[in-house]
Design an enzyme around this catalytic site. Sequence first.
Site, PDB file in Angstrom:
ATOM      1  N   ASP A 196      -8.465  -8.725   4.563  1.00 57.48           N
ATOM      2  CA  ASP A 196      -8.610  -9.234   3.210  1.00 57.48           C
ATOM      3  C   ASP A 196      -9.280  -8.129   2.408  1.00 57.48           C
ATOM      4  O   ASP A 196     -10.261  -7.528   2.853  1.00 57.48           O
ATOM      5  CB  ASP A 196      -9.432 -10.515   3.141  1.00 57.48           C
ATOM      6  N   GLU A 210      -3.953 -20.595   3.235  1.00 52.59           N
ATOM      7  CA  GLU A 210      -4.720 -20.733   1.994  1.00 52.59           C
ATOM      8  C   GLU A 210      -6.067 -20.023   2.120  1.00 52.59           C
ATOM      9  O   GLU A 210      -6.818 -20.268   3.070  1.00 52.59           O
ATOM     10  CB  GLU A 210      -4.934 -22.227   1.695  1.00 52.59           C
TER      11      GLU A 210
HETATM   12  P1  ITT Z   1      -2.084 -11.071   2.887  1.00 51.52           P
HETATM   13  O1  ITT Z   1      -3.141 -12.082   2.506  1.00 51.52           O
HETATM   14  O2  ITT Z   1      -0.827 -11.689   3.352  1.00 51.52           O
HETATM   15  O3  ITT Z   1      -2.613 -10.012   3.824  1.00 51.52           O
HETATM   16  P2  ITT Z   1      -2.366 -10.246   0.105  1.00 51.52           P
HETATM   17  O4  ITT Z   1      -1.788  -9.104  -0.682  1.00 51.52           O
HETATM   18  O5  ITT Z   1      -2.328 -11.620  -0.506  1.00 51.52           O
HETATM   19  O6  ITT Z   1      -1.665 -10.256   1.556  1.00 51.52           O
HETATM   20  P3  ITT Z   1      -5.249 -10.115  -0.149  1.00 51.52           P
HETATM   21  O7  ITT Z   1      -5.470 -11.528  -0.506  1.00 51.52           O
HETATM   22  O8  ITT Z   1      -6.197  -9.451   0.817  1.00 51.52           O
HETATM   23  O9  ITT Z   1      -3.824  -9.880   0.505  1.00 51.52           O
HETATM   24  O10 ITT Z   1      -5.207  -9.282  -1.502  1.00 51.52           O
HETATM   25  C1  ITT Z   1      -5.310  -7.922  -1.462  1.00 51.52           C
HETATM   26  C2  ITT Z   1      -4.941  -7.355  -2.819  1.00 51.52           C
HETATM   27  O11 ITT Z   1      -5.910  -6.362  -3.183  1.00 51.52           O
HETATM   28  C3  ITT Z   1      -3.611  -6.642  -2.747  1.00 51.52           C
HETATM   29  O12 ITT Z   1      -2.525  -7.530  -2.980  1.00 51.52           O
HETATM   30  C4  ITT Z   1      -3.786  -5.584  -3.838  1.00 51.52           C
HETATM   31  O13 ITT Z   1      -3.602  -6.158  -5.109  1.00 51.52           O
HETATM   32  C5  ITT Z   1      -5.264  -5.224  -3.688  1.00 51.52           C
HETATM   33  N1  ITT Z   1      -5.430  -4.138  -2.710  1.00 51.52           N
HETATM   34  C6  ITT Z   1      -5.950  -4.221  -1.461  1.00 51.52           C
HETATM   35  N2  ITT Z   1      -5.905  -3.054  -0.827  1.00 51.52           N
HETATM   36  C7  ITT Z   1      -5.350  -2.187  -1.687  1.00 51.52           C
HETATM   37  C8  ITT Z   1      -5.017  -0.827  -1.608  1.00 51.52           C
HETATM   38  O14 ITT Z   1      -5.202  -0.131  -0.506  1.00 51.52           O
HETATM   39  N3  ITT Z   1      -4.461  -0.269  -2.679  1.00 51.52           N
HETATM   40  C9  ITT Z   1      -4.232  -0.958  -3.808  1.00 51.52           C
HETATM   41  N4  ITT Z   1      -4.485  -2.251  -3.958  1.00 51.52           N
HETATM   42  C10 ITT Z   1      -5.053  -2.878  -2.907  1.00 51.52           C
END
Ligand code: ITT
Length: 200
Positions: free
Chosen positions: A69, A40
């Site tokens: 993140d 979480e």
């Molecule tokens: P984990 O927590 O399991 O790593 P998550 O996708 O939930 O996976 P985050 O909470 O860090 O991870 O959310 C990151 C979001 O930000 C990701 O799902 C995309 O929507 C956006 N994002 C991050 N990096 C990106 C990138 O390089 N290109 C495009 N969108 C990105």
Amino acid sequence: MNELLFATTNQGKRKELIALLGDKYKIILPNELGVDTDVEETGRTFAENSRIKAVTLGRLSGMMTVADDSGLEIDALNGAPGIYSARFGGHNTSYDEKFRLLMELLQDVPADKRTARFKCAITLYESEDKITVFEDKVEGLIAYERKGENGFGYDPIFYVPEFGKHMAELSPEIKNQISHRGKAVRKLAEYLLNIKKGAE
Ligand code: ITT
């Protein structure tokens, strides 16, 4: 080769980290250890959330662990979706739905005010008293339509002025050179190289 656990469930992040670090570290994914990674995210910043994920999985596995993140900050929306990027518009919305919602919210915002950036915080958990965060970002603009098939998440609507292209139109190699994640991972790699040298 040293092993590094990457605490993520995001396939796009996995691919990029393996491309960036896979020649130096054997990247282990939580599912290979049978560990549930649904941590979480209760932090208020990218750094706090990456720390929560890295520490949780580092403790569970006893391994050197990294977590990412990241997200998209849009100035005209006061930094939204920010740390809520993955859940923007609801937990199970597709990116097409997220894009539609963003276009609606930005419809009256002129082109030069559609400034935005991707941010990334990567935490390395070595032990309880050795936890380090590496951060970086990439600046761009929110485009009016999606373009490109590479990358993941918001890449199709993120315009990179330096290249005159959307992030999803750039090759994975170029994205890794300029991206928030690429730059943060290179800081991590430098740190890892130094601890390796220190241990020799
Ligand atoms: P984990 O927590 O399991 O790593 P998550 O996708 O939930 O996976 P985050 O909470 O860090 O991870 O959310 C990151 C979001 O930000 C990701 O799902 C995309 O929507 C956006 N994002 C991050 N990096 C990106 C990138 O390089 N290109 C495009 N969108 C990105």
